[in-house]
Design an enzyme around this catalytic site. Structure first.
Site, PDB file in Angstrom:
ATOM      1  CD  GLU A  78     -23.808  16.299  76.237  1.00 15.70           C
ATOM      2  OE1 GLU A  78     -24.820  16.778  76.779  1.00 15.70           O
ATOM      3  OE2 GLU A  78     -23.827  15.802  75.089  1.00 15.70           O
ATOM      4  CG  HIS A  81     -24.634  19.393  71.610  1.00 17.54           C
ATOM      5  ND1 HIS A  81     -25.586  18.553  72.146  1.00 17.54           N
ATOM      6  CD2 HIS A  81     -25.289  20.100  70.646  1.00 17.54           C
ATOM      7  CE1 HIS A  81     -26.734  18.743  71.538  1.00 17.54           C
ATOM      8  NE2 HIS A  81     -26.587  19.673  70.626  1.00 17.54           N
ATOM      9  CG  HIS A 143     -32.765  17.227  71.955  1.00 17.68           C
ATOM     10  ND1 HIS A 143     -33.082  18.512  72.335  1.00 17.68           N
ATOM     11  CD2 HIS A 143     -31.409  17.139  72.022  1.00 17.68           C
ATOM     12  CE1 HIS A 143     -31.967  19.174  72.619  1.00 17.68           C
ATOM     13  NE2 HIS A 143     -30.942  18.371  72.430  1.00 17.68           N
ATOM     14  CG  HIS A 254     -36.269   5.709  58.250  1.00 15.91           C
ATOM     15  ND1 HIS A 254     -36.864   6.942  58.386  1.00 15.91           N
ATOM     16  CD2 HIS A 254     -34.995   5.965  57.832  1.00 15.91           C
ATOM     17  CE1 HIS A 254     -36.007   7.894  58.066  1.00 15.91           C
ATOM     18  NE2 HIS A 254     -34.877   7.329  57.720  1.00 15.91           N
ATOM     19  CG  HIS A 312     -29.101   9.785  56.101  1.00 19.01           C
ATOM     20  ND1 HIS A 312     -29.690   9.901  54.861  1.00 19.01           N
ATOM     21  CD2 HIS A 312     -30.003   9.117  56.867  1.00 19.01           C
ATOM     22  CE1 HIS A 312     -30.880   9.329  54.870  1.00 19.01           C
ATOM     23  NE2 HIS A 312     -31.102   8.859  56.080  1.00 19.01           N
TER      24      HIS A 312
END
Length: 353
Positions: A78, A81, A143, A254, A312
Site C-alpha cells: 500500500e 503505491h 479512483h 460487464h 486484463h
C-alpha cells in the site's frame, strides 16, 4: 542563447510528458496489484501508515490502531503505491513549472497542464477516500477512472507539445468528432466503469463458465441490488458485501457491455477503414479489443489468477490508449488522399508514440 534554452526546455517538456504516460500506466497497475492482493487497507490511515511515513513495527502499529493488526507485506504494498502516486504528482508540478514561461505562446497546451493538475489532486482525494471509506465500491471505481483520466491527459499533453514544438499554433482546423466516435468513446468509458464495479464488488468469478453463466444463458440476477449506487458508507467492503445474485448481475452487465463495445468498434472501423492515415490505428484498436476480450474469458475459465487479472487491467489501459490515439489521428487527418505507409501493423497502436 534564449533559443537554445527554449529548445532545451521543449525537449525536457516532451520527455517528461512521455515519462508521465509510461509512469501513469505503472501507477495504475501497481494500484490494481495492491487491490488484487487485498492490500488496499494495508494501512488503516492516510497519507501515512499507522501514523508514520514508512511502515512501522508491530508494536507501534498496535499502539496507533489496535483494531487493525499490522500485516507487513500488505502495508508495504500500500505504501509503495502511495510513493509512486506521489512521484506522479511531483512530475505534474515539474511540467507546470517548466511550461510557465511558455503559457502565453499561441498553441501551448497550458489548459491541458492545469487540467492535469486538477485531476491529479482529485485522484489523490479519491486515494484517501478509498482508505477512509474502507474500499467503498463507488470510490474505488472512481479512483480507477481517475487514474485513466490522468493517463489520457498526460498523453494529450504530450501530443499537443509535439504539435507545439513543430510550430503549429493550433489555428489549423481539426475535424470534429462524429457521433460514431462519441458512441465508441462513451461505451468504452461505461465498460471501464463496469470493470471497476466488477472488481470493487468482487464479482469477477460470479459467473462460472463461458459463454453461459453458471450453466445458463440468463441466470437468476438481482440487478437492482447489483447496481444500487447508494450503498451504505461504513462497512468494510473488503471481499464485498453483495449477495450472489447481485454479483452475477454485475458480471453479466460487464459481459453485455463488452459485446456492445465490440460491435461499436467494428462499425467504427468499417466506417473509416478507407482513410489510410487512420487505418493502422483502427486495426490496432480491434486487435487490442480482441486480446482484451480473450483475457476476460480466460480470467473466468481459470478462476481469476492474479497475473491474468493484472494483465486484463493492462489490456483495459491499452484499449484506452488505442482509442485515444485513433481519435487524435482521425482529427489530425486532413481528409486528402494520403499515401499509405508500408509496415504499419496493428501493434503500432502502442508503438508509434
Amino acid at each position: 542563447m534564449p533559443n537554445q534554452k527554449q529548445a532545451t526546455r521543449m525537449r525536457l517538456l516532451l520527455s517528461l510528458s512521455l515519462v508521465g504516460v509510461v509512469f501513469t500506466v505503472a501507477v495504475i497497475l501497481v494500484g490494481v496489484w495492491t487491490r488484487l492482493v487485498d492490500a488496499g487497507l494495508g494501512c488503516p490511515d492516510w497519507p501515512g501508515c499507522y501514523g508514520r511515513l514508512v511502515v512501522p513495527d508491530a508494536e507501534r502499529a498496535m499502539a496507533h490502531s489496535p483494531d487493525a493488526p499490522l500485516e507487513v507485506f500488505k502495508a508495504w504494498i500500500e505504501m509503495i503505491h502511495r510513493y509512486v502516486a506521489s512521484t506522479l504528482g511531483l512530475l505534474v508540478i515539474a511540467l507546470l513549472v517548466l511550461g510557465m514561461r511558455l503559457r502565453q505562446r499561441p498553441g501551448y497546451p497550458w489548459g491541458v497542464s492545469l487540467a492535469l493538475l486538477a485531476v491529479i489532486l482529485l485522484q489523490g482525494a479519491f486515494g484517501a477516500f478509498t482508505v477512509t471509506l474502507k474500499l467503498w465500491p463507488q470510490v474505488v471505481t472512481m479512483h480507477l477512472l481517475g487514474g485513466l483520466a490522468v493517463l489520457l491527459l498526460f498523453l494529450w499533453l504530450h501530443l499537443r507539445l509535439r504539435r507545439f514544438a513543430a510550430g503549429d499554433t493550433g489555428e489549423k482546423p481539426r475535424r470534429r468528432l462524429t457521433p460514431l466516435w462519441g458512441v465508441a468513446a462513451l461505451l468504452l468509458v461505461m465498460q471501464l466503469a463496469l470493470g471497476g464495479w466488477v472488481s470493487s464488488n468482487y464479482a469477477g468469478i460470479a459467473c462460472q463458465g463461458f459463454p453461459t453463466c453458471n450453466g445458463q444463458w440468463w441466470p437468476q440476477m438481482d440487478w437492482s441490488e447489483g447496481f444500487h449506487l447508494t450503498q451504505t458508507v461504513g462497512p468494510n467492503y473488503l471481499h464485498g458485501q453483495l449477495h450472489a445474485d447481485a454479483r452475477v448481475a454485475i458480471h453479466q452487465g460487464h459481459r453485455i457491455g463488452a459485446l456492445l463495445l465490440g460491435l461499436a468498434l467494428v462499425v467504427l472501423t468499417a466506417r473509416y477503414w478507407h482513410e489510410a492515415r487512420v487505418r493502422p490505428w483502427l486495426g490496432g484498436l480491434l486487435a487490442t479489443y480482441a486480446a482484451q476480450a480473450g483475457l476476460g474469458i480466460a480470467n473466468v475459465l481459470m478462476w481469476l489468477p492474479l497475473w491474468l487479472a493484472l494483465l486484463h487491467t493492462a489490456g483495459a489501459v491499452a484499449l484506452t490508449l488505442c482509442l485515444a490515439l485513433a481519435i487524435w489521428h482521425w482529427r489530425e487527418a486532413t481528409g486528402r488522399n494520403e499515401t499509405e505507409t508500408t509496415g504499419q501493423g496493428a501493434g503500432e497502436c502502442l508503438m508509434r508514440q
